[in-house]
Design a protein around this motif. Structure first.
Motif, PDB file in Angstrom:
ATOM      1  N   LEU A  92      35.634  -0.801 -81.619  1.00 10.07           N
ATOM      2  CA  LEU A  92      36.071  -2.060 -82.243  1.00 10.07           C
ATOM      3  C   LEU A  92      37.237  -1.838 -83.188  1.00 10.07           C
ATOM      4  O   LEU A  92      38.191  -2.621 -83.218  1.00 10.07           O
ATOM      5  N   ALA A  93      37.175  -0.758 -83.976  1.00 10.37           N
ATOM      6  CA  ALA A  93      38.257  -0.464 -84.917  1.00 10.37           C
ATOM      7  C   ALA A  93      39.575  -0.232 -84.192  1.00 10.37           C
ATOM      8  O   ALA A  93      40.629  -0.728 -84.606  1.00 10.37           O
ATOM      9  N   ILE A  94      39.528   0.503 -83.074  1.00 11.51           N
ATOM     10  CA  ILE A  94      40.746   0.775 -82.303  1.00 11.51           C
ATOM     11  C   ILE A  94      41.277  -0.512 -81.676  1.00 11.51           C
ATOM     12  O   ILE A  94      42.483  -0.773 -81.682  1.00 11.51           O
ATOM     13  N   GLU A  95      40.376  -1.335 -81.146  1.00 14.27           N
ATOM     14  CA  GLU A  95      40.800  -2.602 -80.548  1.00 14.27           C
ATOM     15  C   GLU A  95      41.424  -3.527 -81.589  1.00 14.27           C
ATOM     16  O   GLU A  95      42.427  -4.188 -81.322  1.00 14.27           O
ATOM     17  N   GLU A  96      40.837  -3.580 -82.783  1.00 16.24           N
ATOM     18  CA  GLU A  96      41.370  -4.440 -83.838  1.00 16.24           C
ATOM     19  C   GLU A  96      42.717  -3.938 -84.343  1.00 16.24           C
ATOM     20  O   GLU A  96      43.567  -4.732 -84.740  1.00 16.24           O
ATOM     21  N   ALA A  97      42.919  -2.622 -84.316  1.00 18.52           N
ATOM     22  CA  ALA A  97      44.205  -2.058 -84.753  1.00 18.52           C
ATOM     23  C   ALA A  97      45.313  -2.408 -83.762  1.00 18.52           C
ATOM     24  O   ALA A  97      46.472  -2.549 -84.130  1.00 18.52           O
ATOM     25  N   GLY A  98      44.957  -2.581 -82.492  1.00 18.70           N
ATOM     26  CA  GLY A  98      45.946  -2.907 -81.463  1.00 18.70           C
ATOM     27  C   GLY A  98      46.724  -1.663 -81.064  1.00 18.70           C
ATOM     28  O   GLY A  98      46.578  -0.593 -81.640  1.00 18.70           O
ATOM     29  N   GLY A  99      47.539  -1.797 -80.046  1.00 15.58           N
ATOM     30  CA  GLY A  99      48.388  -0.693 -79.619  1.00 15.58           C
ATOM     31  C   GLY A  99      47.818   0.123 -78.482  1.00 15.58           C
ATOM     32  O   GLY A  99      48.566   0.710 -77.708  1.00 15.58           O
ATOM     33  N   TYR A 100      46.499   0.189 -78.347  1.00 13.77           N
ATOM     34  CA  TYR A 100      45.895   0.945 -77.254  1.00 13.77           C
ATOM     35  C   TYR A 100      45.371  -0.040 -76.218  1.00 13.77           C
ATOM     36  O   TYR A 100      44.626  -0.961 -76.549  1.00 13.77           O
ATOM     37  N   ARG A 101      45.748   0.166 -74.946  1.00 18.48           N
ATOM     38  CA  ARG A 101      45.347  -0.765 -73.886  1.00 18.48           C
ATOM     39  C   ARG A 101      44.627  -0.071 -72.733  1.00 18.48           C
ATOM     40  O   ARG A 101      44.492  -0.612 -71.650  1.00 18.48           O
ATOM     41  N   GLY A 102      44.170   1.176 -72.952  1.00 17.17           N
ATOM     42  CA  GLY A 102      43.498   1.916 -71.890  1.00 17.17           C
ATOM     43  C   GLY A 102      42.015   1.641 -71.829  1.00 17.17           C
ATOM     44  O   GLY A 102      41.507   0.670 -72.388  1.00 17.17           O
ATOM     45  N   ARG A 103      41.309   2.527 -71.150  1.00 15.85           N
ATOM     46  CA  ARG A 103      39.862   2.443 -70.982  1.00 15.85           C
ATOM     47  C   ARG A 103      39.165   3.235 -72.084  1.00 15.85           C
ATOM     48  O   ARG A 103      39.783   4.005 -72.810  1.00 15.85           O
ATOM     49  N   TYR A 104      37.836   3.064 -72.171  1.00 14.63           N
ATOM     50  CA  TYR A 104      37.042   3.748 -73.190  1.00 14.63           C
ATOM     51  C   TYR A 104      35.840   4.452 -72.571  1.00 14.63           C
ATOM     52  O   TYR A 104      35.391   4.114 -71.478  1.00 14.63           O
ATOM     53  N   PHE A 105      35.309   5.415 -73.339  1.00 10.55           N
ATOM     54  CA  PHE A 105      33.999   5.999 -73.066  1.00 10.55           C
ATOM     55  C   PHE A 105      33.322   6.214 -74.409  1.00 10.55           C
ATOM     56  O   PHE A 105      33.889   6.853 -75.297  1.00 10.55           O
ATOM     57  N   VAL A 106      32.111   5.658 -74.572  1.00 10.17           N
ATOM     58  CA  VAL A 106      31.404   5.713 -75.855  1.00 10.17           C
ATOM     59  C   VAL A 106      30.306   6.775 -75.791  1.00 10.17           C
ATOM     60  O   VAL A 106      29.418   6.704 -74.935  1.00 10.17           O
ATOM     61  N   LEU A 107      30.357   7.745 -76.697  1.00  8.81           N
ATOM     62  CA  LEU A 107      29.385   8.839 -76.711  1.00  8.81           C
ATOM     63  C   LEU A 107      28.052   8.448 -77.359  1.00  8.81           C
ATOM     64  O   LEU A 107      27.017   9.020 -77.046  1.00  8.81           O
ATOM     65  N   HIS A 108      28.076   7.525 -78.294  1.00  9.90           N
ATOM     66  CA  HIS A 108      26.898   7.157 -79.103  1.00  9.90           C
ATOM     67  C   HIS A 108      26.416   8.344 -79.923  1.00  9.90           C
ATOM     68  O   HIS A 108      25.217   8.638 -79.984  1.00  9.90           O
ATOM     69  N   GLY A 109      27.366   9.043 -80.541  1.00  8.06           N
ATOM     70  CA  GLY A 109      27.016  10.172 -81.406  1.00  8.06           C
ATOM     71  C   GLY A 109      28.000  11.308 -81.248  1.00  8.06           C
ATOM     72  O   GLY A 109      29.097  11.142 -80.707  1.00  8.06           O
ATOM     73  N   HIS A 110      27.606  12.479 -81.705  1.00  7.48           N
ATOM     74  CA  HIS A 110      28.414  13.690 -81.578  1.00  7.48           C
ATOM     75  C   HIS A 110      27.468  14.867 -81.390  1.00  7.48           C
ATOM     76  O   HIS A 110      26.270  14.773 -81.659  1.00  7.48           O
ATOM     77  N   LEU A 111      27.999  15.967 -80.904  1.00  5.82           N
ATOM     78  CA  LEU A 111      27.175  17.152 -80.707  1.00  5.82           C
ATOM     79  C   LEU A 111      26.583  17.595 -82.037  1.00  5.82           C
ATOM     80  O   LEU A 111      27.306  17.745 -83.021  1.00  5.82           O
ATOM     81  N   SER A 112      25.290  17.789 -82.061  1.00  5.42           N
ATOM     82  CA  SER A 112      24.600  18.238 -83.270  1.00  5.42           C
ATOM     83  C   SER A 112      23.307  18.935 -82.862  1.00  5.42           C
ATOM     84  O   SER A 112      22.240  18.311 -82.837  1.00  5.42           O
ATOM     85  N   PRO A 113      23.403  20.222 -82.508  1.00  5.26           N
ATOM     86  CA  PRO A 113      22.219  20.952 -82.031  1.00  5.26           C
ATOM     87  C   PRO A 113      21.045  20.914 -83.006  1.00  5.26           C
ATOM     88  O   PRO A 113      19.893  20.850 -82.585  1.00  5.26           O
ATOM     89  N   LEU A 114      21.322  20.927 -84.306  1.00  5.33           N
ATOM     90  CA  LEU A 114      20.243  20.892 -85.289  1.00  5.33           C
ATOM     91  C   LEU A 114      19.447  19.597 -85.222  1.00  5.33           C
ATOM     92  O   LEU A 114      18.252  19.565 -85.548  1.00  5.33           O
ATOM     93  N   ASP A 115      20.113  18.502 -84.787  1.00  6.18           N
ATOM     94  CA  ASP A 115      19.437  17.212 -84.644  1.00  6.18           C
ATOM     95  C   ASP A 115      18.968  16.956 -83.219  1.00  6.18           C
ATOM     96  O   ASP A 115      18.523  15.857 -82.893  1.00  6.18           O
ATOM     97  N   GLY A 116      19.110  17.960 -82.367  1.00  6.49           N
ATOM     98  CA  GLY A 116      18.685  17.814 -80.981  1.00  6.49           C
ATOM     99  C   GLY A 116      19.609  16.967 -80.134  1.00  6.49           C
ATOM    100  O   GLY A 116      19.201  16.418 -79.116  1.00  6.49           O
ATOM    101  N   ILE A 117      20.880  16.856 -80.556  1.00  3.58           N
ATOM    102  CA  ILE A 117      21.854  16.056 -79.796  1.00  3.58           C
ATOM    103  C   ILE A 117      22.787  17.008 -79.057  1.00  3.58           C
ATOM    104  O   ILE A 117      23.625  17.681 -79.662  1.00  3.58           O
ATOM    105  N   GLY A 118      22.594  17.083 -77.745  1.00  4.41           N
ATOM    106  CA  GLY A 118      23.415  17.939 -76.903  1.00  4.41           C
ATOM    107  C   GLY A 118      24.240  17.123 -75.931  1.00  4.41           C
ATOM    108  O   GLY A 118      24.291  15.895 -76.023  1.00  4.41           O
ATOM    109  N   PRO A 119      24.877  17.782 -74.960  1.00 10.22           N
ATOM    110  CA  PRO A 119      25.734  17.086 -73.986  1.00 10.22           C
ATOM    111  C   PRO A 119      25.014  15.993 -73.206  1.00 10.22           C
ATOM    112  O   PRO A 119      25.610  14.963 -72.889  1.00 10.22           O
ATOM    113  N   GLU A 120      23.720  16.209 -72.911  1.00 11.67           N
ATOM    114  CA  GLU A 120      22.979  15.212 -72.124  1.00 11.67           C
ATOM    115  C   GLU A 120      22.843  13.900 -72.892  1.00 11.67           C
ATOM    116  O   GLU A 120      22.994  12.821 -72.329  1.00 11.67           O
TER     117      GLU A 120
END
Length: 200
Positions: A92-120
């Motif tokens: 949303l922040a990127i869309e509101e800033a404007g200038g980017y017109r490509g596609r997106y992919f949303v991760l819903h987080g970031h890698l954090s092995p200590l929190d059990g968040i891996g690539p899957e």
């Protein structure tokens, strides 16, 4: 002094929202119960429907109540660029800033092995399949400039190395209108390492 158990449950429910402390939650609960019960009913209805119907876009994992979100269905988007973000709020922040017109992919987080968040958990297999199945020229790794965000960007760039796609990172540095004496050391250091030619 304590109110009724139901009131306390309502206050605790409001406290699950980010940035809402005990006093703010109490004010919201009192406002709805004293002055705006109709507003409270609207919140209940909208929240119930949203929780029941909103899921993830099958292509980019953005929030939507359809199989594909409005951005993925938009034929005017630039099919040569893909921007990887950590959350729908970043999108949303990127869309509101404007200038980017490509596609997106949303991760819903970031890698954090200590929190059990891996690539899957981040859907990185789906991201790789998306890149493999389309003729993207550039993948913008727009993860946050944190240790976890940097690690996620590095992992993704390595994952996409076999494909003929250029991986780029968002530029970081001195904010527009900022004064150098107030910029933190890390930001200033990165601004120097990522400096650009001066054009008039």
């Amino acid at each position: 002094m304590s109110f009724s158990p139901l009131f306390e449950r309502l206050v605790e429910a409001f406290r699950t929202l980010p940035g809402v402390g005990p006093k703010s939650a109490q004010r919201m609960a009192l406002h709805l119960l004293e002055r705006d019960r109709a507003g409270g009913e609207r919140i209940v209805g909208a929240l119930g429907e949203a929780l029941a119907r909103i899921g993830y876009c099958q292509r980019c994992r953005n929030l939507t109540e359809h199989d594909l979100c409005a951005l993925c269905e938009d034929p005017r988007r630039d099919e040569r660029m893909l921007c990887v973000v950590e959350s729908p709020a970043d999108l949303l922040a990127i869309e509101e800033a404007g200038g980017y017109r490509g596609r997106y992919f949303v991760l819903h987080g970031h890698l954090s092995p200590l929190d059990g968040i891996g690539p899957e958990e981040l859907g990185l297999e789906r991201l790789e399949a998306e890149v493999a199945g389309h003729d993207y020229e550039e993948v913008v790794l727009a993860t946050n400039p944190t240790v976890e965000g940097e690690a996620s960007a590095h992992y993704i760039s390595e994952q996409l190395r076999p494909y003929e796609v250029r991986c780029t990172r968002l530029a970081y540095g001195v904010p527009l209108g900022g004064e150098l004496e107030y910029v933190d050391v890390g930001t200033l250091s990165r601004a120097f390492s990522g400096r650009l030619p001066f054009t008039s």
